[in-house]
Design a protein around this motif. Structure first.
Motif, PDB file in Angstrom:
ATOM      1  N   GLY A 193      -3.411 -10.210   7.993  1.00 49.21           N
ATOM      2  CA  GLY A 193      -2.743 -11.301   7.293  1.00 49.21           C
ATOM      3  C   GLY A 193      -1.542 -10.949   6.453  1.00 49.21           C
ATOM      4  O   GLY A 193      -0.998 -11.813   5.751  1.00 49.21           O
ATOM      5  N   THR A 194      -1.103  -9.677   6.457  1.00 52.17           N
ATOM      6  CA  THR A 194       0.071  -9.299   5.657  1.00 52.17           C
ATOM      7  C   THR A 194       1.011  -8.432   6.483  1.00 52.17           C
ATOM      8  O   THR A 194       0.667  -8.001   7.594  1.00 52.17           O
ATOM      9  CB  THR A 194      -0.337  -8.512   4.393  1.00 52.17           C
ATOM     10  OG1 THR A 194      -0.736  -7.186   4.778  1.00 52.17           O
ATOM     11  CG2 THR A 194      -1.468  -9.197   3.649  1.00 52.17           C
ATOM     12  N   ASN A 195       2.161  -8.156   5.926  1.00 50.68           N
ATOM     13  CA  ASN A 195       3.133  -7.271   6.571  1.00 50.68           C
ATOM     14  C   ASN A 195       3.138  -5.868   5.970  1.00 50.68           C
ATOM     15  O   ASN A 195       4.064  -5.093   6.211  1.00 50.68           O
ATOM     16  CB  ASN A 195       4.539  -7.876   6.476  1.00 50.68           C
ATOM     17  CG  ASN A 195       4.672  -9.143   7.296  1.00 50.68           C
ATOM     18  OD1 ASN A 195       4.128  -9.229   8.390  1.00 50.68           O
ATOM     19  ND2 ASN A 195       5.389 -10.122   6.755  1.00 50.68           N
ATOM     20  N   PHE A 196       2.130  -5.554   5.153  1.00 54.94           N
ATOM     21  CA  PHE A 196       2.069  -4.210   4.577  1.00 54.94           C
ATOM     22  C   PHE A 196       2.007  -3.179   5.704  1.00 54.94           C
ATOM     23  O   PHE A 196       1.272  -3.358   6.687  1.00 54.94           O
ATOM     24  CB  PHE A 196       0.837  -4.049   3.686  1.00 54.94           C
ATOM     25  CG  PHE A 196       0.853  -4.879   2.429  1.00 54.94           C
ATOM     26  CD1 PHE A 196       1.978  -4.915   1.631  1.00 54.94           C
ATOM     27  CD2 PHE A 196      -0.259  -5.605   2.041  1.00 54.94           C
ATOM     28  CE1 PHE A 196       2.004  -5.665   0.467  1.00 54.94           C
ATOM     29  CE2 PHE A 196      -0.251  -6.357   0.880  1.00 54.94           C
ATOM     30  CZ  PHE A 196       0.896  -6.392   0.097  1.00 54.94           C
ATOM     31  N   ASN A 197       2.783  -2.091   5.534  1.00 53.97           N
ATOM     32  CA  ASN A 197       2.662  -1.016   6.516  1.00 53.97           C
ATOM     33  C   ASN A 197       1.371  -0.234   6.264  1.00 53.97           C
ATOM     34  O   ASN A 197       0.678  -0.464   5.275  1.00 53.97           O
ATOM     35  CB  ASN A 197       3.895  -0.109   6.511  1.00 53.97           C
ATOM     36  CG  ASN A 197       4.091   0.586   5.171  1.00 53.97           C
ATOM     37  OD1 ASN A 197       3.144   1.036   4.534  1.00 53.97           O
ATOM     38  ND2 ASN A 197       5.352   0.675   4.725  1.00 53.97           N
ATOM     39  N   ILE A 198       1.023   0.699   7.141  1.00 59.19           N
ATOM     40  CA  ILE A 198      -0.267   1.397   7.069  1.00 59.19           C
ATOM     41  C   ILE A 198      -0.401   2.160   5.743  1.00 59.19           C
ATOM     42  O   ILE A 198      -1.457   2.137   5.113  1.00 59.19           O
ATOM     43  CB  ILE A 198      -0.438   2.353   8.263  1.00 59.19           C
ATOM     44  CG1 ILE A 198      -0.345   1.591   9.588  1.00 59.19           C
ATOM     45  CG2 ILE A 198      -1.794   3.073   8.167  1.00 59.19           C
ATOM     46  CD1 ILE A 198      -1.355   0.477   9.735  1.00 59.19           C
ATOM     47  N   SER A 199       0.685   2.802   5.309  1.00 59.13           N
ATOM     48  CA  SER A 199       0.627   3.558   4.049  1.00 59.13           C
ATOM     49  C   SER A 199       0.349   2.631   2.874  1.00 59.13           C
ATOM     50  O   SER A 199      -0.411   2.970   1.953  1.00 59.13           O
ATOM     51  CB  SER A 199       1.938   4.316   3.824  1.00 59.13           C
ATOM     52  OG  SER A 199       2.119   5.298   4.817  1.00 59.13           O
ATOM     53  N   GLU A 200       0.951   1.442   2.894  1.00 63.93           N
ATOM     54  CA  GLU A 200       0.710   0.473   1.824  1.00 63.93           C
ATOM     55  C   GLU A 200      -0.728  -0.038   1.851  1.00 63.93           C
ATOM     56  O   GLU A 200      -1.349  -0.236   0.802  1.00 63.93           O
ATOM     57  CB  GLU A 200       1.690  -0.691   1.948  1.00 63.93           C
ATOM     58  CG  GLU A 200       3.124  -0.329   1.585  1.00 63.93           C
ATOM     59  CD  GLU A 200       4.095  -1.456   1.883  1.00 63.93           C
ATOM     60  OE1 GLU A 200       5.016  -1.668   1.075  1.00 63.93           O
ATOM     61  OE2 GLU A 200       3.927  -2.125   2.942  1.00 63.93           O
ATOM     62  N   VAL A 201      -1.273  -0.237   3.038  1.00 63.72           N
ATOM     63  CA  VAL A 201      -2.669  -0.671   3.163  1.00 63.72           C
ATOM     64  C   VAL A 201      -3.604   0.395   2.597  1.00 63.72           C
ATOM     65  O   VAL A 201      -4.556   0.094   1.868  1.00 63.72           O
ATOM     66  CB  VAL A 201      -3.024  -0.973   4.636  1.00 63.72           C
ATOM     67  CG1 VAL A 201      -4.540  -1.173   4.809  1.00 63.72           C
ATOM     68  CG2 VAL A 201      -2.262  -2.188   5.134  1.00 63.72           C
ATOM     69  N   VAL A 202      -3.306   1.660   2.939  1.00 70.80           N
ATOM     70  CA  VAL A 202      -4.110   2.773   2.421  1.00 70.80           C
ATOM     71  C   VAL A 202      -4.121   2.751   0.894  1.00 70.80           C
ATOM     72  O   VAL A 202      -5.176   2.909   0.255  1.00 70.80           O
ATOM     73  CB  VAL A 202      -3.566   4.128   2.935  1.00 70.80           C
ATOM     74  CG1 VAL A 202      -4.250   5.304   2.225  1.00 70.80           C
ATOM     75  CG2 VAL A 202      -3.764   4.239   4.439  1.00 70.80           C
ATOM     76  N   TYR A 203      -2.973   2.540   0.294  1.00 67.18           N
ATOM     77  CA  TYR A 203      -2.858   2.479  -1.167  1.00 67.18           C
ATOM     78  C   TYR A 203      -3.632   1.295  -1.732  1.00 67.18           C
ATOM     79  O   TYR A 203      -4.329   1.411  -2.752  1.00 67.18           O
ATOM     80  CB  TYR A 203      -1.382   2.404  -1.562  1.00 67.18           C
ATOM     81  CG  TYR A 203      -1.159   2.212  -3.037  1.00 67.18           C
ATOM     82  CD1 TYR A 203      -1.266   3.281  -3.927  1.00 67.18           C
ATOM     83  CD2 TYR A 203      -0.853   0.943  -3.562  1.00 67.18           C
ATOM     84  CE1 TYR A 203      -1.078   3.103  -5.289  1.00 67.18           C
ATOM     85  CE2 TYR A 203      -0.675   0.752  -4.912  1.00 67.18           C
ATOM     86  CZ  TYR A 203      -0.788   1.837  -5.788  1.00 67.18           C
ATOM     87  OH  TYR A 203      -0.608   1.647  -7.131  1.00 67.18           O
ATOM     88  N   LYS A 204      -3.525   0.137  -1.060  1.00 60.27           N
ATOM     89  CA  LYS A 204      -4.157  -1.085  -1.547  1.00 60.27           C
ATOM     90  C   LYS A 204      -5.687  -0.995  -1.566  1.00 60.27           C
ATOM     91  O   LYS A 204      -6.344  -1.688  -2.347  1.00 60.27           O
ATOM     92  CB  LYS A 204      -3.745  -2.272  -0.678  1.00 60.27           C
ATOM     93  CG  LYS A 204      -2.311  -2.758  -0.884  1.00 60.27           C
ATOM     94  CD  LYS A 204      -2.170  -3.453  -2.229  1.00 60.27           C
ATOM     95  CE  LYS A 204      -0.778  -4.052  -2.398  1.00 60.27           C
ATOM     96  NZ  LYS A 204      -0.617  -4.700  -3.733  1.00 60.27           N
ATOM     97  N   ILE A 205      -6.253  -0.152  -0.705  1.00 62.24           N
ATOM     98  CA  ILE A 205      -7.720  -0.069  -0.670  1.00 62.24           C
ATOM     99  C   ILE A 205      -8.247   1.147  -1.439  1.00 62.24           C
ATOM    100  O   ILE A 205      -9.429   1.479  -1.364  1.00 62.24           O
ATOM    101  CB  ILE A 205      -8.243  -0.037   0.781  1.00 62.24           C
ATOM    102  CG1 ILE A 205      -7.808   1.238   1.496  1.00 62.24           C
ATOM    103  CG2 ILE A 205      -7.814  -1.282   1.541  1.00 62.24           C
ATOM    104  CD1 ILE A 205      -8.454   1.410   2.871  1.00 62.24           C
TER     105      ILE A 205
END
Length: 339
Positions: free
Chosen positions: A297-309
């Motif tokens: 549901g977002t445009n976060f790249n993989i590195s941003e997703v890693v940070y978010k979790i």
């Protein structure tokens, strides 16, 4: 306040004396005595049943309109009582002592009076109370004959071995989650009276067995206890809330333990019982659930997703993600984009 004098065992005398004092009628169905409170007395009911081997159980699920004091009196040795407060609170004291024990929700007590002295239990008016009293005639309890030597050699001799009631005994604590589950089953069992009679006999032995395990656990130091108490369940759920609210942050199991006030052993046991997972497995599940949502549901790249979790290693994230979803995070995102 109304004061009622009753005999401790057999439990039919308890119900009969209560019914007479409160001017109520009672019913008997296949060994179980049932006393329903009427509007002038209060709401709810009191049930009692003799089980086997000197065991009996009394259930109080009621709310009185006046203070009620029940005095258990008889010119014989009184039974060993296991008292469990699953809702509200009540007072207990030995009839020959002035000290009052105030027991609240989630608390339990093992009580044995000295000689022929009895027990006094008091309920406050307008207080909804759920109380289970498992009662044992220690002289009649059949297992003693075969297991008496084992009991004498163990820490259980203090409570089970004093058949002649030469000493009083009082042990207070919080009942376990395992015991709470038996109470819930008893309360919700609504089959016919024959099956309920068989079910209650089984439940009596379950309560006794789980109580013995908990008593032995109570004697351990706090850091070495492993039996999860019912009140500690709320602490485990606080830990879950802490994990979910702080999933973007880096934290350790020690941080969670400090936040909710439980040892790691207790917290791990709680997650095992409630969620069928270790703490780390549960945290990873929450992180992967959030990651899948972000990838879809977002445009976060993989590195941003890693940070978010709350992770720092992209390779580790890809590894656990593929183990869970059988595809890489990028493949997962592309699949859902096509959909």
């Amino acid at each position: 306040m109304i004061t009622i004098k009753v005999n401790s065992l057999p439990v039919d005398l308890v119900i009969k004396d209560l019914a007479e004092a409160l001017q109520l009628s009672y019913q008997l169905h296949c060994r179980e005595y049932h006393l329903e409170l009427t509007e002038n007395v209060g709401t709810g009911y009191i049930k009692a049943m003799m089980l086997e081997s000197g065991l009996g159980i009394i259930e109080y699920h009621c709310q009185f309109k006046m203070d009620v004091e029940i005095q258990f009196v008889k010119d014989l040795t009184h039974p060993l009582k296991f008292l469990y407060c699953t809702k509200g609170n009540f007072d207990h004291r030995f009839s020959n002592e002035a000290q009052v024990h105030d027991l609240h929700e989630y608390q339990q007590a093992i009580v044995a009076s000295k000689d022929y002295n009895g027990h006094v239990i008091r309920f406050k008016k307008d207080q909804e109370i759920n109380l289970y009293s498992l009662e044992m005639d220690r002289e009649q309890f059949a297992l003693y004959g075969e297991c008496s030597s084992e009991i004498i050699k163990s820490e259980l001799n203090t409570i089970f071995g004093d058949v002649l009631a030469k000493n009083s005994f009082y042990h207070e604590g919080y009942y376990s989650l395992a015991l709470a589950e038996v109470f819930e089953e008893i309360k919700n069992f609504e089959d016919n009276f024959l099956l309920r009679s068989i079910f209650m006999i089984s439940s009596g032995y379950q309560l006794l067995g789980k109580q013995i395990l908990q008593y032995q656990d109570d004697l351990m130091s706090e850091e070495n206890r492993h039996v999860l108490r019912q009140y500690e369940v709320s602490k485990v759920r606080e830990a879950v809330q802490y994990i979910r609210q702080n999933i973007e942050k880096t934290f350790t199991i020690g941080d969670i333990c400090k936040e909710v006030g439980l040892t790691e052993a207790k917290l791990q046991e709680g997650f095992k019982i409630l969620y069928k997972a270790t703490i780390n497995n549960y945290i990873n599940t929450v992180r992967l659930d959030l990651a899948s949502t972000l990838l879809r549901g977002t445009n976060f790249n993989i590195s941003e997703v890693v940070y978010k979790i709350g992770l720092t290693s992209r390779s580790y994230f890809s590894k656990i993600f593929k183990e869970e979803y059988q595809m890489t995070p990028t493949e997962y995102r592309n699949l859902h984009l096509k959909k």
